[in-house]
Design an enzyme around this catalytic site. Structure first.
Site, PDB file in Angstrom:
ATOM      1  N   GLY B  41       0.829  -1.208   0.000  1.00 36.79           N
ATOM      2  CA  GLY B  41       0.000   0.000   0.000  1.00 36.79           C
ATOM      3  C   GLY B  41       0.859   1.252   0.000  1.00 36.79           C
ATOM      4  O   GLY B  41       2.028   1.206  -0.412  1.00 36.79           O
ATOM      5  N   ALA B  42       0.260   2.382   0.446  1.00 40.63           N
ATOM      6  CA  ALA B  42       0.944   3.681   0.381  1.00 40.63           C
ATOM      7  C   ALA B  42       1.465   3.880  -1.045  1.00 40.63           C
ATOM      8  O   ALA B  42       2.633   4.214  -1.274  1.00 40.63           O
ATOM      9  CB  ALA B  42       2.076   3.776   1.405  1.00 40.63           C
ATOM     10  N   LEU B  43       0.563   3.677  -1.978  1.00 42.79           N
ATOM     11  CA  LEU B  43       0.940   3.569  -3.392  1.00 42.79           C
ATOM     12  C   LEU B  43       1.414   4.900  -3.971  1.00 42.79           C
ATOM     13  O   LEU B  43       0.896   5.961  -3.639  1.00 42.79           O
ATOM     14  CB  LEU B  43      -0.264   3.056  -4.187  1.00 42.79           C
ATOM     15  CG  LEU B  43      -0.791   1.697  -3.719  1.00 42.79           C
ATOM     16  CD1 LEU B  43      -2.034   1.306  -4.514  1.00 42.79           C
ATOM     17  CD2 LEU B  43       0.276   0.618  -3.815  1.00 42.79           C
ATOM     18  N   GLU B  45       3.861   6.554  -7.689  1.00 43.83           N
ATOM     19  CA  GLU B  45       4.109   6.340  -9.126  1.00 43.83           C
ATOM     20  C   GLU B  45       4.977   5.116  -9.401  1.00 43.83           C
ATOM     21  O   GLU B  45       4.901   4.526 -10.477  1.00 43.83           O
ATOM     22  CB  GLU B  45       4.740   7.594  -9.744  1.00 43.83           C
ATOM     23  CG  GLU B  45       3.711   8.545 -10.333  1.00 43.83           C
ATOM     24  CD  GLU B  45       2.820   7.863 -11.374  1.00 43.83           C
ATOM     25  OE1 GLU B  45       3.348   7.316 -12.360  1.00 43.83           O
ATOM     26  OE2 GLU B  45       1.587   7.874 -11.200  1.00 43.83           O
ATOM     27  N   HIS B  47       4.741   2.224  -7.842  1.00 39.00           N
ATOM     28  CA  HIS B  47       3.785   1.113  -7.946  1.00 39.00           C
ATOM     29  C   HIS B  47       2.992   1.179  -9.249  1.00 39.00           C
ATOM     30  O   HIS B  47       2.684   0.151  -9.853  1.00 39.00           O
ATOM     31  CB  HIS B  47       2.801   1.158  -6.770  1.00 39.00           C
ATOM     32  CG  HIS B  47       3.437   1.041  -5.417  1.00 39.00           C
ATOM     33  ND1 HIS B  47       3.603   2.108  -4.570  1.00 39.00           N
ATOM     34  CD2 HIS B  47       3.965  -0.031  -4.764  1.00 39.00           C
ATOM     35  CE1 HIS B  47       4.181   1.710  -3.455  1.00 39.00           C
ATOM     36  NE2 HIS B  47       4.425   0.420  -3.540  1.00 39.00           N
ATOM     37  N   GLY B 157       9.446  -4.198  -8.230  1.00 36.07           N
ATOM     38  CA  GLY B 157      10.291  -3.086  -8.611  1.00 36.07           C
ATOM     39  C   GLY B 157      11.770  -3.377  -8.409  1.00 36.07           C
ATOM     40  O   GLY B 157      12.158  -4.055  -7.453  1.00 36.07           O
ATOM     41  N   GLN B 163      15.541  -7.854  -2.808  1.00 32.59           N
ATOM     42  CA  GLN B 163      14.263  -8.568  -2.712  1.00 32.59           C
ATOM     43  C   GLN B 163      13.912  -9.231  -4.041  1.00 32.59           C
ATOM     44  O   GLN B 163      13.522 -10.404  -4.082  1.00 32.59           O
ATOM     45  CB  GLN B 163      13.172  -7.586  -2.301  1.00 32.59           C
ATOM     46  CG  GLN B 163      11.751  -8.122  -2.419  1.00 32.59           C
ATOM     47  CD  GLN B 163      10.736  -7.088  -1.968  1.00 32.59           C
ATOM     48  OE1 GLN B 163      10.579  -6.836  -0.784  1.00 32.59           O
ATOM     49  NE2 GLN B 163      10.035  -6.473  -2.911  1.00 32.59           N
ATOM     50  N   VAL B 186      11.292   4.015 -10.599  1.00 34.55           N
ATOM     51  CA  VAL B 186      10.782   5.331 -10.996  1.00 34.55           C
ATOM     52  C   VAL B 186      11.410   6.374 -10.076  1.00 34.55           C
ATOM     53  O   VAL B 186      11.511   6.174  -8.863  1.00 34.55           O
ATOM     54  CB  VAL B 186       9.241   5.382 -10.889  1.00 34.55           C
ATOM     55  CG1 VAL B 186       8.718   6.762 -11.267  1.00 34.55           C
ATOM     56  CG2 VAL B 186       8.622   4.314 -11.784  1.00 34.55           C
ATOM     57  N   SER B 196       7.629   4.905  -0.430  1.00 32.85           N
ATOM     58  CA  SER B 196       6.637   5.315   0.573  1.00 32.85           C
ATOM     59  C   SER B 196       7.320   5.999   1.742  1.00 32.85           C
ATOM     60  O   SER B 196       6.736   6.843   2.415  1.00 32.85           O
ATOM     61  CB  SER B 196       5.857   4.103   1.070  1.00 32.85           C
ATOM     62  OG  SER B 196       5.337   3.389  -0.026  1.00 32.85           O
TER      63      SER B 196
END
Lengths: 288, 288
Positions: B41-43, B45, B47, B157, B163, B186, B196
């Site tokens: 969440g806390a999306l 650009e 994401h 990403g 990760q 990005v 985030s």
């Protein structure tokens, strides 16, 4: 259906993940359900009970034979574990198995392999305490085999009861879409649980071996009658040593699901034992 | 197609594994391919770049929002991690996402949960050395999410490069049938990677922050030109501290696939850095 792989003794032998998936996909597109019986070979009547149960409930049955190096500890019998694929595949054919999945070690663990599946708690007691890393090896290879084949049901013997409970846990935890089916232990007339490792027993040891099952049964009855589980363990240990076992790793009453210690006789319980007799390490268990 | 779940802001919201599977199955039976974008969440650009890539290559796109407790260490920001599902789901709807999978913690980790997936080696260096258990938490939850949804492709990403490489490894190792797609980071106009956690920066810190990316780029160029990787790390560390960063966790040239130490400039390499600036811990990386 086109068999995508070579046959030996009539049973289709699959060597690669791709061949396994191709075969399963073909069957699935034909609307057939798929049962899977993972083994390390050296097949006996205990395995055949798994196969029979699988055949009763699934349209197609795949048996895997893979002696998994990562579940053997240092000093254990990986190198000498009995291997006879020709004999095993003939037995599987005779029992109506549709495919044998027998990959090489490099197919399961290619160069660079680095992942591990572990189940905390239940993997760290009993056999997990004594055989360091054993159940991580089992959990990892079973996860891989299930994700390679995606059967509807997978069949495991209650003989390896701790392994069965660990597999139930990881399949639930990791959301693997398969039904895990436990199958009752097959025994000789005198109660000895069938095991590939019974071949290590000489004639004298073979006579002593059924004492393990008999003692587990007596423990289960006496625990149900209200006796203390620790006192029963002490008693059982001495029975096995007196009978001629060389060492007892454990013989205990445990919670049937989590294998944690149990005091309350109203909870579902299982009695599990592991003891050394000559070259063999025998394990067995019974319900309370 | 019948939407099996309620809608909020127009995007279908799925709360349970069953609803997720039902939705995926319906799409799959309709011959549609499925893309999956796991997030916390806390999306932003960054994401949305994952979403756009997913939409370009898949017929249906599912985004998950799950702030995974097991990948936060003691003293990290699990409790305060930004959560705003209404805002996030509106953003997803505007970007044409077909379903939002937003399960509660108890849906992912029900009582009795005990399993863990870990990737040895690559999980134990860089962020893995500093954030104990972090990547085991990531590996476990990603395994679960992939096995819950069975997408054709999953998008991650490159910002979280370590990760991404860990996920590639575990998907290969555990034979999870999904294609893992890395998507380029990005950046703001001044080079700062979107995150985030950039929200934690005050105005002064925000001006300092792009130094991380600039320094990584310089290191990559100088490593390609033949400079020594250790000397470059020492230089970069002092650049960041001089610019106003509070502490540097690491800034290093590593093998692009395994993240092990690298000396040979002919092998594919990646430069990765992590540094503290006020309340924010910023990470970033660039190819050589």
């Amino acid at each position: 259906m086109i068999d995508p792989a070579l046959s030996v003794h009539g049973v289709t032998v699959l060597r690669s993940v791709n061949d396994l998936r191709q075969t399963v996909m073909t069957w699935r597109h034909g609307g057939l359900s798929i049962g899977f019986v993972p083994t390390m070979g050296a097949l006996h009547e205990g395995h055949m009970a798994l196969v029979r149960t699988a055949r009763e409930t699934c349209d197609r049955v795949i048996v895997s034979i893979f002696v998994n190096p990562t579940q053997f500890g240092v000093g254990e019998d990986y190198a000498t574990y009995p291997r006879d694929e020709a004999r095993d595949s003939a037995l599987l054919e005779a029992h109506g198995v549709h495919a044998l999945y027998a990959p090489a070690v490099e197919e399961i663990y290619p160069s660079g392999f680095a992942s591990e599946v572990s189940v905390k708690g239940i993997s760290e007691v009993l056999d997990g305490e004594l055989r360091h890393g054993h159940f991580d090896g089992v959990a990892t290879v079973v996860t891989k085999l299930l994700l390679q084949g995606f059967p509807d049901r997978a069949f495991f013997g209650e003989k390896d009861y701790q392994q069965l409970q660990i597999i139930r846990r990881l399949v639930t935890d990791l959301n693997i879409p398969v039904s895990i089916e436990g199958v009752a232990t097959v025994r000789e007339a005198d109660g000895l649980a069938l095991s590939s490792r019974n071949a290590y027993l000489n004639a004298d040891q073979r006579k002593i071996a059924p004492t393990l099952h008999r003692t587990l049964q007596t423990m289960a009855q006496r625990f149900a009658d209200g006796e203390d589980s620790k006192a029963l363990s002490t008693w059982a240990r001495s029975v096995l040593l007196d009978a001629g076992f060389d060492a007892v790793d454990y013989i205990e009453v445990r919670d049937a699901k989590t294998l944690s210690m149990i005091e309350d006789p109203r909870r579902a319980a299982r009695v599990l034992g592991a003891a050394h007799l000559g070259r063999a390490r025998l394990i067995d268990n019974v319900p309370v």
